[in-house]
Motif scaffolding. Structure first.
Motif, PDB file in Angstrom:
ATOM      1  N   ILE A  13      33.448  44.426  54.033  1.00  0.00           N
ATOM      2  CA  ILE A  13      32.820  43.507  53.135  1.00  0.00           C
ATOM      3  C   ILE A  13      32.984  43.370  51.759  1.00  0.00           C
ATOM      4  N   GLY A  14      32.818  44.590  50.988  1.00  0.00           N
ATOM      5  CA  GLY A  14      32.901  44.729  49.760  1.00  0.00           C
ATOM      6  C   GLY A  14      34.028  44.591  49.136  1.00  0.00           C
ATOM      7  N   LEU A  17      34.986  40.716  49.629  1.00  0.00           N
ATOM      8  CA  LEU A  17      34.285  40.011  48.174  1.00  0.00           C
ATOM      9  C   LEU A  17      35.290  40.087  46.959  1.00  0.00           C
ATOM     10  N   PHE A  20      38.507  38.254  47.088  1.00  0.00           N
ATOM     11  CA  PHE A  20      37.951  36.990  47.128  1.00  0.00           C
ATOM     12  C   PHE A  20      37.970  36.693  45.651  1.00  0.00           C
ATOM     13  N   ALA A  21      37.311  37.320  44.749  1.00  0.00           N
ATOM     14  CA  ALA A  21      36.877  37.053  43.413  1.00  0.00           C
ATOM     15  C   ALA A  21      38.225  37.245  42.488  1.00  0.00           C
ATOM     16  N   ALA A  28      34.497  32.269  43.999  1.00  0.00           N
ATOM     17  CA  ALA A  28      33.485  33.322  43.818  1.00  0.00           C
ATOM     18  C   ALA A  28      32.457  32.943  42.873  1.00  0.00           C
ATOM     19  N   LEU A  31      30.157  30.790  44.847  1.00  0.00           N
ATOM     20  CA  LEU A  31      29.262  31.675  45.767  1.00  0.00           C
ATOM     21  C   LEU A  31      28.187  32.315  45.301  1.00  0.00           C
ATOM     22  N   TYR A  51      33.509  40.837  39.349  1.00  0.00           N
ATOM     23  CA  TYR A  51      33.427  40.641  40.734  1.00  0.00           C
ATOM     24  C   TYR A  51      34.433  41.117  41.561  1.00  0.00           C
ATOM     25  N   PHE A  55      34.314  45.501  42.320  1.00  0.00           N
ATOM     26  CA  PHE A  55      33.954  45.510  43.948  1.00  0.00           C
ATOM     27  C   PHE A  55      35.321  45.902  44.820  1.00  0.00           C
ATOM     28  N   TRP A  78      24.416  48.527  45.762  1.00  0.00           N
ATOM     29  CA  TRP A  78      23.985  47.472  46.423  1.00  0.00           C
ATOM     30  C   TRP A  78      22.529  47.425  46.582  1.00  0.00           C
TER      31      TRP A  78
END
Length: 120
Positions: A13-14, A17, A20-21, A28, A31, A51, A55, A78
């Motif tokens: 998941i991290g 993300l 994605f950024a 991002a 988001l 980000y 990440f 986190w």
């Protein structure tokens, strides 16, 4: 195996993300509720680097090495992010749905990353 799959779920998941950024910085930014200022070109770099790079790099390292220390370090990051967000909601009077959701998400990821190492 059992609980030891949880950190890998959190890590994926991290990493997702972060990627994605890197590849969709405007998405991002939206988001997380910030705006890239096209008049300030470094603002898009900031989203991609912070980000994205932080990440993706941290989570990729944990996933590739399988290091307990790396997963717990990410969990601490986190978890502290969730704590700081809670403090911000109080001192900045920023308690709203986005912050409640963000806090819950941060604590869930922290739990995924750390649980097997805390109970074994």
């Amino acid at each position: 195996m059992g609980l030891y799959v949880l950190p890998y779920i959190g890590g994926v998941i991290g990493l997702g993300l972060g990627l994605f950024a890197i590849f969709r910085p405007y998405g991002a930014a939206k988001l997380v509720g910030i705006k890239i200022d096209d008049a300030l070109p470094h603002s898009i770099s900031e989203v991609r680097a912070t980000y994205g790079g932080v990440f993706a790099g941290g989570h990729a390292f944990a996933l590739v090495t399988g290091s307990d220390t790396a997963f717990v370090t990410l969990a601490c990051g986190w978890g502290l992010t969730g704590i700081v967000r809670l403090v911000s909601m109080v001192i900045d009077r920023a308690a709203n749905g986005a912050n409640y959701g963000g806090t819950a998400f941060e604590f869930v990821i922290a739990a995924l990353l750390a649980t097997p190492f805390l109970i074994s």
